[in-house]
Design a protein around this motif. Structure first.
Motif, short mmCIF file in Angstrom:
data_model
loop_
_atom_site.label_atom_id
_atom_site.label_comp_id
_atom_site.label_asym_id
_atom_site.label_seq_id
_atom_site.Cartn_x
_atom_site.Cartn_y
_atom_site.Cartn_z
N PRO A 38 43.66 10.44 -1.98
CA PRO A 38 43.70 8.97 -1.89
C PRO A 38 45.59 8.56 -2.40
N VAL B 164 40.37 2.42 0.44
CA VAL B 164 41.36 3.13 -0.28
C VAL B 164 41.88 4.02 0.96
N GLU C 127 47.42 4.43 -5.41
CA GLU C 127 46.32 5.21 -5.88
C GLU C 127 46.74 6.37 -6.82
N CYS D 86 43.93 7.05 2.68
CA CYS D 86 44.02 8.48 2.28
C CYS D 86 45.02 9.42 3.13
N SER E 142 43.51 10.50 -9.42
CA SER E 142 43.16 9.23 -9.12
C SER E 142 41.66 8.93 -9.64
N SER F 211 45.43 1.78 -2.62
CA SER F 211 44.24 1.01 -2.44
C SER F 211 44.53 -0.20 -2.09
N THR G 269 45.49 3.70 -11.12
CA THR G 269 44.40 3.84 -10.18
C THR G 269 43.80 2.54 -10.00
N LEU G 270 42.93 2.42 -9.12
CA LEU G 270 42.12 1.40 -8.55
C LEU G 270 41.18 0.81 -9.93
N SER H 157 42.67 -3.91 -2.62
CA SER H 157 41.52 -4.63 -3.29
C SER H 157 41.78 -6.23 -3.03
#
Length: 453
Positions: A400, A393, A267, A395, A433, A403, A337-338, A405
């Motif tokens: 972050p 996500v 992330e 951390c 992020s 991720s 990033t996501l 998904s």
């Protein structure tokens, strides 16, 4: 010249992050901020002298790291820090939840992420322990560059499946993600031993970002790189010009009609052309990882310093060098990033799936790691909402890091609604992020089309 100015700007960032002292220790020595500064200073120095080919050769500066040391360091990173273990658990729990109604066959494809067999041994245990009973057959396809690794995974998962009386087929695929992406679209299913009609889950763990490079020249013609990447901006848009090998592979996977795709990625925003932006984003991102490794050296974990130093050198240090030193197709650690991955997944023909029980269980695991202290003391899970889905996500102290998904293939192409609302004021969080101080925020963006069932 320009290169020297870029390196000087990068070194200024390094000194600022180290609190004005970038000389407090060499690689593997000093406080975590000083060790981080040392790793970046080494990478920036290499970038400065890289054009001097003879000097680099004589000092062995461009020599590839020894594979055994890298393999051991990656296993050490998994053992020392909670991130990879949490991501693997989130993936397995999502597979178990989404596939729980499949009684006959479940096929899981790993696109080449593994450092050991533990993730798939744990998956075998989860599948065998399903409340409604295991499926009649679990098929597992694992892609990896190492024949020894594939043999070890085959032995471990077969032994565990036999112990649990679970019917298992294991299919090893000796390949890198780059070689797999070069497979013709129509034949990738046969390469991965996919049988039409078998419920399919695909796991892509820290691999797809390596296919995001935009070559400077393709067949002697200058390629069309997106203007956002040329300028170093983190605000990218998905257009025809931004299609990459990663996007092509995602579309090929979508054509296999998977019931589930689990995408785990760093992330962070390191896929920009301008060196200063890359260095600053990477400094803040890797500061969290170095801090996590520092925590692993405290009780009850108490990892020996030399083991921590090996991880910092052969895992994190090599990633830092790739981000800082390399350009064009040579740069593989192009983390995004996501929000950007969500754009790519929707454009490739996927829609989000929320595995609610898996998400809650991942949060519980993080809480248990915090309670245990040591290397897990700063672990945490934020919830990120994208396109109707909700994803974990992972951390470190609210920064972050990874991720995870989850997506499914759709069949009909229709105009798309916006993926998410405009971002709240305040800009990106410390890792670049897109997360603010009060939790995840999202970038303003939309996709041109949406795949629905």
């Amino acid at each position: 010249g320009t290169c020297q100015m870029q390196v000087n700007d990068g070194l200024s960032c390094v000194v600022d992050l180290a609190g004005g002292d970038a000389d407090g220790g060499g690689v593997g020595e000093g406080r975590s901020a000083q060790r981080l500064a040392s790793a970046f200073a080494e990478a920036l120095a290499l970038r400065f002298i890289l054009p001097c080919d003879g000097v680099c050769r004589s000092l062995h500066l461009t020599r590839a790291p020894p594979p055994p040391a890298v393999s051991a360091a990656r296993q050490g990173f998994r053992a020392m820090c909670p991130f990879v273990r949490l991501a693997a658990a989130a993936a397995n729990l999502s597979i178990a939840e989404v596939m729980e109604a499949e009684r006959a066959v479940v096929h899981v494809v790993d696109l080449g992420s593994g450092v050991d067999a533990n993730q798939w041994v744990e998956l075998v245990r989860l599948v065998a322990a399903r409340p409604g009973g295991p499926p009649g057959l679990l098929r597992l396809t694992v892609v990896n560059e190492s024949e020894d690794f594939l043999s070890a995974v085959a032995a471990y998962v077969a032994a565990e499946a036999q112990r649990l009386d679970l019917s298992l087929q294991f299919h090893p695929v000796l390949s890198s993600i780059e070689e797999l992406s070069a497979t013709a679209t129509g034949s990738i299913g046969s390469r991965l031993v996919v049988i039409p009609g078998h419920p399919l889950a695909v796991v892509a763990n820290l691999q797809i970002h390596r296919l995001l490079a935009f070559p400077d020249y393709v067949d002697g013609v200058a390629s069309r790189r997106p203007a956002a990447e040329q300028s170093g901006s983190s605000q990218h848009t998905m257009t025809t010009a931004t299609k990459t090998k990663a996007d092509a592979l995602l579309r090929a996977i979508r054509d296999l009609n998977p019931k589930l795709v689990v995408l785990t990625e760093n992330e962070a925003d390191h896929n920009v052309a301008e060196l200063g932006a890359r260095v600053w984003n990477a400094l803040n991102y890797y500061a969290a990882l170095f801090d996590a490794l520092e925590a692993s050296s405290t009780p009850p974990a108490a990892v020996p310093p030399h083991e921590r130093a090996c991880v910092e050198r052969w895992v994190l240090g090599e990633e830092i060098k790739d981000i800082v030193v390399r350009e064009g197709t040579g740069r593989r650690e192009r983390h995004e990033t996501l929000g950007r991955w969500a754009e790519r997944m929707v454009a490739a023909g996927f829609s989000p799936v929320t595995a609610a029980r898996a998400l809650a269980s991942t949060e519980t695991l993080a809480q248990q790691m915090v309670a245990a202290g040591g290397g897990g003391a700063g672990a945490g899970v934020l919830r990120a909402a994208h396109g109707g889905g909700c994803f974990p996500v992972i951390c470190w102290c609210d920064v972050p890091v990874f991720s995870v998904s989850t997506w499914t293939a759709r069949r009909v192409l229709v105009p798309a609604p916006p993926l998410w609302p405009p971002a709240a004021a305040g800009g990106a969080g410390p890792s670049g992020s897109g997360y603010g101080g009060d939790g995840p925020s999202t970038a303003s963006s939309s996709a041109a089309m949406w795949w629905v069932g």
